[in-house]
Structure formats: structure tokens, C-alpha cells
Write a protein that holds these residues in place. Structure first.
Motif, PDB file in Angstrom:
ATOM      1  N   MET B   1       0.703   5.942 -72.855  1.00 30.57           N
ATOM      2  CA  MET B   1       0.779   5.166 -71.799  1.00 30.57           C
ATOM      3  C   MET B   1      -0.104   5.209 -70.605  1.00 30.57           C
ATOM      4  N   ALA B   2      -1.404   3.819 -70.361  1.00 34.87           N
ATOM      5  CA  ALA B   2      -1.842   4.820 -69.026  1.00 34.87           C
ATOM      6  C   ALA B   2      -0.915   4.259 -67.638  1.00 34.87           C
ATOM      7  N   LEU B   3      -1.381   5.079 -66.486  1.00 37.56           N
ATOM      8  CA  LEU B   3      -0.338   5.321 -65.876  1.00 37.56           C
ATOM      9  C   LEU B   3      -0.915   4.508 -65.249  1.00 37.56           C
ATOM     10  N   ARG B   4      -0.838   3.011 -64.281  1.00 42.01           N
ATOM     11  CA  ARG B   4      -1.223   2.386 -62.697  1.00 42.01           C
ATOM     12  C   ARG B   4       0.024   2.124 -62.161  1.00 42.01           C
ATOM     13  N   GLU B   5      -0.436   1.921 -60.917  1.00 44.47           N
ATOM     14  CA  GLU B   5       0.024   1.698 -59.551  1.00 44.47           C
ATOM     15  C   GLU B   5       0.918   0.227 -59.759  1.00 44.47           C
ATOM     16  N   ARG B   6       2.017   0.175 -59.646  1.00 43.94           N
ATOM     17  CA  ARG B   6       2.539  -1.119 -60.224  1.00 43.94           C
ATOM     18  C   ARG B   6       4.105  -2.090 -58.800  1.00 43.94           C
ATOM     19  N   PRO B   7       3.762  -3.191 -59.029  1.00 45.35           N
ATOM     20  CA  PRO B   7       4.101  -3.023 -57.676  1.00 45.35           C
ATOM     21  C   PRO B   7       6.006  -2.420 -57.865  1.00 45.35           C
ATOM     22  N   LEU B   8       6.217  -1.954 -56.278  1.00 51.05           N
ATOM     23  CA  LEU B   8       7.395  -1.718 -56.376  1.00 51.05           C
ATOM     24  C   LEU B   8       8.584  -2.212 -56.003  1.00 51.05           C
ATOM     25  N   SER B   9       9.403  -2.608 -57.148  1.00 51.13           N
ATOM     26  CA  SER B   9      11.126  -3.164 -56.288  1.00 51.13           C
ATOM     27  C   SER B   9      12.489  -2.488 -55.778  1.00 51.13           C
ATOM     28  N   PRO B  10      13.193  -2.927 -55.223  1.00 47.03           N
ATOM     29  CA  PRO B  10      12.676  -3.503 -54.317  1.00 47.03           C
ATOM     30  C   PRO B  10      11.762  -4.285 -52.626  1.00 47.03           C
ATOM     31  N   VAL B  14      10.611  -7.481 -47.177  1.00 45.33           N
ATOM     32  CA  VAL B  14      10.600  -9.246 -47.561  1.00 45.33           C
ATOM     33  C   VAL B  14      12.063  -9.957 -47.126  1.00 45.33           C
ATOM     34  N   TYR B  15      12.998  -8.612 -47.166  1.00 46.27           N
ATOM     35  CA  TYR B  15      14.731  -8.473 -47.431  1.00 46.27           C
ATOM     36  C   TYR B  15      15.109  -8.732 -45.419  1.00 46.27           C
ATOM     37  N   ARG B  16      16.273 -10.446 -46.031  1.00 46.66           N
ATOM     38  CA  ARG B  16      16.538 -10.317 -44.610  1.00 46.66           C
ATOM     39  C   ARG B  16      17.870  -9.683 -44.880  1.00 46.66           C
ATOM     40  N   PRO B  17      17.604  -8.540 -43.435  1.00 47.37           N
ATOM     41  CA  PRO B  17      18.950  -7.337 -43.131  1.00 47.37           C
ATOM     42  C   PRO B  17      20.276  -7.935 -43.592  1.00 47.37           C
ATOM     43  N   GLN B  18      21.537  -7.890 -43.908  1.00 41.80           N
ATOM     44  CA  GLN B  18      22.516  -8.659 -44.549  1.00 41.80           C
ATOM     45  C   GLN B  18      23.211  -7.518 -43.389  1.00 41.80           C
ATOM     46  N   LEU B  19      24.949  -7.501 -42.936  1.00 44.99           N
ATOM     47  CA  LEU B  19      25.691  -6.676 -42.302  1.00 44.99           C
ATOM     48  C   LEU B  19      25.910  -5.485 -43.147  1.00 44.99           C
ATOM     49  N   THR B  20      26.557  -6.410 -44.784  1.00 49.28           N
ATOM     50  CA  THR B  20      26.349  -5.348 -45.480  1.00 49.28           C
ATOM     51  C   THR B  20      25.560  -4.281 -45.603  1.00 49.28           C
ATOM     52  N   SER B  21      24.422  -4.171 -46.128  1.00 51.87           N
ATOM     53  CA  SER B  21      22.783  -3.697 -46.652  1.00 51.87           C
ATOM     54  C   SER B  21      22.350  -2.555 -45.344  1.00 51.87           C
TER      55      SER B  21
END
Lengths: 128, 131
Positions: B1-10, B14-21
Motif C-alpha cells: 500500500m502506497a503511503l500518501r499525505e492524506r488530509p487529516l481530520s478533525p 475550522v472548528y468554532r471553539p465551544q465552551l466544552t472543547s
């Protein structure tokens, strides 16, 4: 064609069957640390902020209650610290040589720190 | 399997910070920072065991402006980690998982951490003045 046995293929991919212990001890030490921390901060403020002398400090820590609580506090604190930082390292450090260096350093550091603090407490409690 | 740079999640940016996080990540940060407090605790006990001359070093450091600044930071972080830790223990029993409850306990936890820090420094001041 693969000549690996099915066992060799799945080995090290599944649960290590010891994650439960990590979770459980993190909670046990957390519960123990709630009252101990409140006692510790009150004591620290009494001893340090008020500028107590070494003699007063020794008097305080030679009492059985203070000595036993301090030993419990140090033990629970360093175990809790080890469990917590271990997860932080495992979550964020993916470069294996660095990850293992940090994990070994963390474990040995906590062991050395705990032994030094426990020994010092006993030494002060029994008259230093 | 070829290793490619993949977009990471999360994608944190782009997250709006919430009190909980935000409260959650500060639980980790305070925990990591408090490690330095544990190191100070070891130094404090070691110097106490080594005798009055060495204990004077700890005393000198802790009552310097840097020592007081660190004590202020350590005390707040300790009470933060303690208050949020109790919140976690309630979650472990399965309580307080609704959105409303997590926000309420989050706000309560911030108030408790500030109150405990204020109370502890008030007590320290009281000890100081009555000595």
C-alpha cells in the motif's frame, strides 16, 4: 501468496487487554487526590506563604496524620501524573523513537521523583 | 500500500471553539503544566530532608516574585484540574451528558476553580497576617 498464519497477522493489532487497568487506576487515584489536594494546598499555604521556618515545617510533617497524608499524596500524585502524561504522549507523539524516549523518561522520572519525595517525607518525619 | 499525505481530520482550525472543547483541552494543558509543580514538590521535600540550610533555598525561591507567580499559576491550574476532574468523575458514572448539563457543569466548574483559588489565597493571607 501469504504464508503467515492467521494468528501472526492479527497479533499486536487488537486490544492489549490492559487498557481497563489504566482507566481504572486513573480514576482511583483521581478520587483519592480530591481530598488529599485540598489538604495539601491548605497545608502548603500554612507552611510556605506564612514563611514558616524549617523547624516548624519539621514539626508539622513529623505528625502522623501529616506524614501519612503526604505519603499518600505523593504516591497517588505521581501515579496519576504518569497515567495522564502517558496518554498525552501517545496521542500527540507519533515519531516512534521520540515517543518511546518520552515514555521511558516519563516512567523513570515518575519513579525517581516519587521515591525521592517519599524518602524525604519519611526522613523529615523521623527527625531527618 | 502506497503511503500518501492524506488530509487529516478533525481540522482544528475550522472548528468554532465551544465552551466544552475549550474546557477539555485546558484540562490537558493544566495537567501537563502541573508536572512542573510535582517537580517543585520533590525539590521542596528533598531540601527539607537535607536540613535547614538547604530548605532555605526552597523558601527563597518560593517567596521570590517568580515563586509567587508560579504558586499563583500552580494553584489555579490545580483547582481547575480538580474541579474539571470531579466533572469527569460524574461523567464516568453516566451522569450529566446532555448538552445543557455539560454547559451548566462547565460554567459551574470555572466558578468553582476561581472560588477555590480565591479562597486558598485568602486563607494564605489570613495565615500570613495572624502570624
Amino acid at each position: 501468496m501469504r504464508i503467515q498464519t492467521p494468528l501472526a497477522r492479527v497479533r499486536y493489532l487488537g486490544s492489549a487487554k490492559e487498557g481497563g487497568d489504566h482507566w481504572w487506576w486513573q480514576r482511583l487515584t483521581a478520587i483519592l487526590l480530591v481530598p488529599l489536594t485540598l489538604w495539601f494546598v491548605a497545608s502548603i499555604w500554612w507552611i510556605v506563604v506564612s514563611g514558616a521556618s524549617h523547624h516548624m515545617f519539621q514539626d508539622w510533617l513529623s505528625g502522623p496524620v501529616a506524614a501519612i497524608l503526604m505519603l499518600l499524596f505523593v504516591g497517588a500524585l505521581f501515579y496519576h501524573l504518569k497515567l495522564g502524561l502517558q496518554v498525552v504522549i501517545e496521542d500527540y507523539v507519533h515519531y516512534k523513537p521520540l515517543k518511546w524516549t518520552l515514555l521511558i523518561g516519563l516512567n523513570l522520572g515518575c519513579l525517581i521523583g516519587a521515591v525521592a519525595a517519599l524518602y524525604s517525607t519519611v526522613a523529615v518525619a523521623f527527625g531527618g | 500500500m502506497a503511503l500518501r499525505e492524506r488530509p487529516l481530520s478533525p481540522h482544528l482550525q475550522v472548528y468554532r471553539p465551544q465552551l466544552t472543547s475549550v474546557l477539555s483541552i485546558f484540562h490537558r494543558l493544566t495537567g501537563v503544566f502541573l508536572t512542573s509543580g510535582a517537580a517543585m514538590l520533590v525539590c521542596w521535600l528533598l531540601t527539607a530532608a537535607a536540613g535547614p540550610d538547604y530548605y532555605a533555598w526552597s523558601e527563597w525561591f518560593l517567596t521570590s516574585w517568580l515563586g509567587y507567580a508560579l504558586l499563583a499559576a500552580w494553584s489555579y491550574c490545580l483547582f481547575y484540574h480538580l474541579s474539571n476532574g470531579i466533572r469527569h468523575l460524574f461523567w464516568d458514572t453516566g451522569l450529566g451528558f446532555s448538552l445543557k448539563a455539560t454547559y451548566a457543569s462547565g460554567i459551574l466548574m470555572v466558578i468553582a476553580s476561581l472560588g477555590l483559588t480565591g479562597l486558598s489565597w485568602g486563607l494564605g493571607l489570613l495565615f500570613y497576617c495572624t502570624r
